[in-house]
Design an enzyme around this catalytic site. Structure first.
Site, PDB file in Angstrom:
ATOM      1  CG  HIS A  94      -1.698   1.274   1.375  1.00 13.28           C
ATOM      2  ND1 HIS A  94      -2.583   1.777   0.448  1.00 13.28           N
ATOM      3  CD2 HIS A  94      -1.651   2.172   2.402  1.00 13.28           C
ATOM      4  CE1 HIS A  94      -3.060   2.938   0.897  1.00 13.28           C
ATOM      5  NE2 HIS A  94      -2.508   3.187   2.075  1.00 13.28           N
ATOM      6  CG  HIS A 118       0.973   7.033   4.254  1.00 11.00           C
ATOM      7  ND1 HIS A 118       1.458   6.273   3.216  1.00 11.00           N
ATOM      8  CD2 HIS A 118      -0.305   6.613   4.457  1.00 11.00           C
ATOM      9  CE1 HIS A 118       0.518   5.452   2.799  1.00 11.00           C
ATOM     10  NE2 HIS A 118      -0.562   5.626   3.535  1.00 11.00           N
ATOM     11  CD  GLU A 122      -3.811   5.469  10.578  1.00 13.23           C
ATOM     12  OE1 GLU A 122      -4.738   4.749  10.190  1.00 13.23           O
ATOM     13  OE2 GLU A 122      -3.477   6.529  10.009  1.00 13.23           O
ATOM     14  CG  ASP A 123      -1.909   1.229  10.439  1.00 14.55           C
ATOM     15  OD1 ASP A 123      -2.807   1.550  11.245  1.00 14.55           O
ATOM     16  OD2 ASP A 123      -2.035   1.365   9.205  1.00 14.55           O
TER      17      ASP A 123
END
Length: 756
Positions: A94, A118, A122-123
């Site tokens: 991704h 990016h 977050e992950d």
């Protein structure tokens, strides 16, 4: 960005956008994932998995340093290792795909580095501090800007607050939104395995928020593909019908658009203009729109011609040749080079027609304009790099060309949004206004406003919450109400009241189209609920002292049936009665009017007029109320009366044409006079009191006063005044004009019958 986004099990709709791009081998994301996990790479060697990214990047930046990309990939791959997308692909595919989208658009190295990272914060366990330490503050800021807020902390407000955070970050660095748009495009491409209801929810947010943002940032390459993907999900039947139209046109044996393109090439070749003529197929949504507009489509309706040249002047040269050698459709011409769109777009638009009625739209632009038209702000590279001396902005200019007016306005109004729901709904409404106009201030400055904006919107755009005191405007030099809709290129002068009691009206909400205006007005009304019941009365009129000989009267400006004061009462429409009962034109004195405070007592001595007609009674005409120093003439009327008019009065021409006998008249020695003045103003509290005070300070006595009901926030006052000296009239009129809210004062010019 979402780890849930997956590749569809069956091929999804293929947008024509892909066909327009330069031929590039289809990238197998599964293979990239295996390379990412298993491919050999030395410590300093560029990993094979980002070879396509490096190739696309070097096409725009041949000397780019790829080391940051290598290090970013290594960190992203190791951080996402073990994470899988729903389709079974390694998650690293991704960020690789998002970065490739940006690289093909021409994004610079910093943006690509942040794009690879990016989703790490977050992950994964990577922190923003780690990103700063390894890649610098710029990359950290970009990664933070696109990182979602946690639902655990924000609940249902997580999505709107994430977008608010992202937009604020975009205000400081537009590259944040570039990464978000590429991220959403890849997720939309791979949305097929989601539940239908989730596909629809994501598609609606994309339609309402991200597609308008892509349009405003000028990133057409992303916008058109996003539109087609949303179209396929939300309107599958229309999409399928459009697809059939496109397939049917592709199967045609003739191609009228190609034939017209050959004609254009021949014209330009004969004119020695170096140009590249391309055929640009319309994307699905564009074909659908054209079909709804024109009905049955013809071959030339499925695409447009694109003419690329080297210099700006060549664009106009091409236009001239096409309009000379072919048949132009004049109504289709638009010049976005001289006046670029608000999203940086520049191009000439025209259309030419053939003998069989086929019409081809033609876009004419330079290669650089084309790059910006496709990639928008992404094509600017790093807009925050220090400019050279010759590129240094002049004092007062914004150095950042990617902070357009619409974004500044958005950042301003979002601060006042009281809650996430208001922000979310207002954001969608704001972005739905997809056209912008530019209006000019009297000082030469400009205001960018959405199409359909009014003077109310202009006031809040220029003055913020100080616009509560706005009482009117002049548009292109002419007086206008606050509800006036502005047009592109208008000059707007906003008139501000000085009275601290000035306040916005609830009616303003009906004319406010920008979020900044609506939110500011709503906040004021919410903070002053007690003022709403008296608002109409406060704006309609004010209590005034009408001083005459020590007596005081009152007049309410703008009461439902108008108002009269001191010896004048409402009569038939357009007329008022003086104190002695004679009906006269509104505000004018009656014949032989007797006027004290209550219509009692002797008439004040007026200006002497000498007439060469023995025994005649002289009367000053109420239609033009002449005063000493005016050029005058007289007419003999019934009963041995001579009426005296100003020479320029409209009644003079009528009476002359009717055969009335003119009588020589001249001013005597006495300079005292009676005059009727008309003041035009905007309604505001205490206006009548301020006007009558200004009149009194100039030494004038008010014989009568009438105030007509407000019309579109404007009020008309008519005063009959007694002056001790006609020479003081100009000073009196200046004093009245200087009262805040008054925009014009003039001598009365009533239309009366010639026989008066």
């Amino acid at each position: 960005m979402s780890a849930e986004a997956t590749n569809p099990a069956t091929p999804g709709p293929v947008a024509p956008t892909a066909a327009r791009r330069k031929a590039r081998p289809r990238i197998d994301l599964r293979r990239l994932g295996r390379v990412a996990l298993l491919g050999p790479a030395g410590r300093d060697r560029l990993p094979d998995a980002i070879g396509h990214v490096a190739e696309a990047h070097r096409a725009h930046y041949p000397d780019a340093d790829l080391e940051p990309l290598r290090r970013a990939y290594v960190l992203a791959e190791s951080s996402h290792r073990g994470q899988m997308r729903k389709s079974g692909e390694p998650y690293i595919t991704h960020p690789l795909a998002v970065t490739l989208i940006l690289a093909e658009l021409g994004a610079e190295t910093t943006t690509l580095t942040a794009s690879l990272l990016h989703d790490t914060v977050e992950d994964t366990d990577v922190t923003l501090d780690q990103v700063r330490e390894q890649f610098g503050e710029e990359v950290r800021y970009l990664v933070d800007g696109v990182t979602k807020l946690e639902k655990v902390d924000y609940g249902a407000a997580a999505e709107p607050e994430t977008f608010r955070k992202m937009l604020v970050a975009t205000g400081n660095d537009v590259r944040v939104m570039s990464i978000k748009l590429a991220d959403r495009l890849h997720n939309m491409r791979t949305l097929g395995v989601m539940r239908p209801e989730k596909q629809a929810r994501i598609a609606k947010v994309t339609r309402d928020v991200l597609i308008p943002l892509a349009e405003r940032l000028g990133v057409q390459a992303l916008k058109t593909e996003l539109e087609d993907l949303v179209f396929a999900i939300l309107h599958p039947e229309e999409y399928e019908h459009t697809r059939e139209l496109i397939v049917g046109n592709a199967a045609r044996t003739d191609d009228p658009l190609a034939e017209i393109a050959d004609e254009v090439r021949a014209v330009l070749r004969d004119s020695d203009i170096q140009a590249e003529v391309l055929i640009r197929p319309r994307h699905f949504v564009s074909v659908h729109r054209v079909a709804r507009k024109r009905g049955e489509l013809r071959g030339a309706d499925f695409g447009r011609l694109l003419v690329l040249v080297g210099e700006d002047a060549d664009c106009y040269g091409v236009l001239g040749e096409l309009h000379t050698c072919m048949t132009p459709v004049v109504s289709e011409f638009k010049d976005f080079i001289a006046v670029p769109k608000f999203n940086l777009y520049q191009s000439l638009h025209t259309a030419v027609t053939r003998g069989d009625g086929q019409v081809a739209e033609v876009l004419i632009r330079t290669h650089q304009m084309h790059k910006v038209a496709e990639a928008g702000v992404v094509a600017l590279g790093n807009p925050y790099a220090p400019p050279s001396e010759e590129q240094s902005p002049r004092e007062g200019e914004r150095a950042d060309p990617t902070r357009p007016g619409w974004l500044s306005r958005l950042l301003d109004w979002q601060r006042g949004a009281p809650d996430p729901d208001t922000f979310w709904s207002t954001l969608r409404e704001d972005l739905a206004q997809d056209r912008e106009i530019t209006v000019f201030r009297p000082d030469g400055g400009t205001l960018g406003l959405p199409e359909g904006a009014t003077c109310v919107d202009a006031a809040y755009a220029q003055y913020g919450e100080d616009a509560h005191a706005c009482i009117g405007a002049r548009v292109n030099g002419r007086l206008a109400t606050l509800s006036t809709v502005l047009r592109d290129g208008d000059t707007v002068q906003l008139l501000m009241g000085q009275d601290p009691a000035s306040e916005p009206s609830r009616e303003w909400l009906e004319h406010a189209h920008t979020p900044a205006a609506r939110i500011a007005i709503q906040r004021w009304l919410a903070a002053h609920p007690e003022d709403e019941t008296g608002e109409a009365a406060a704006r309609a009129g004010a209590v005034a002292r009408l001083s005459q000989g020590g007596r005081t009267g009152t007049a309410a400006a703008g009461t439902p049936h108008g108002a009269t004061a001191q010896g004048a009462s409402a009569g038939p429409e357009g007329f008022y009665r003086s104190a002695d009962g004679d009906t006269v034109p509104g505000g004018a004195e009656a014949p032989a009017a007797r006027s004290g405070v209550d219509g009692q007592g002797a008439r004040p001595r007026g200006a002497d007029v000498l007439v060469d007609l023995p025994g005649a009674t002289v009367r000053l005409a109420g239609c033009c109320t002449p005063v000493p120093s005016d050029e005058i003439t007289g007419f003999s009327v019934r009963g041995g009366v001579v009426t005296v008019h100003r020479v320029g009065c409209a009644a003079v021409a009528r009476m002359t044409s009717a055969g009335r006998v003119q009588v020589d008249v001249r001013w005597g020695e006495t300079t005292a006079c009676r005059v009727t003045l008309v003041a035009e103003s905007f309604g505001r509290p205490h206006l009548l009191a301020d006007l009558t005070e200004a009149i009194a300070l100039e030494g004038a006595e008010i014989v009568s006063a009438t105030v007509e009901p407000p019309s579109q926030q404007r009020v008309r006052h008519t005063y009959t005044l007694q002056l001790p000296d006609a020479a003081r009239l100009p000073a009196l009129m200046r004093a009245m004009r200087n009262v805040p809210g008054v925009y014009d004062v003039g001598r009365a010019q009533h239309q009366v019958p010639a026989s008066s």
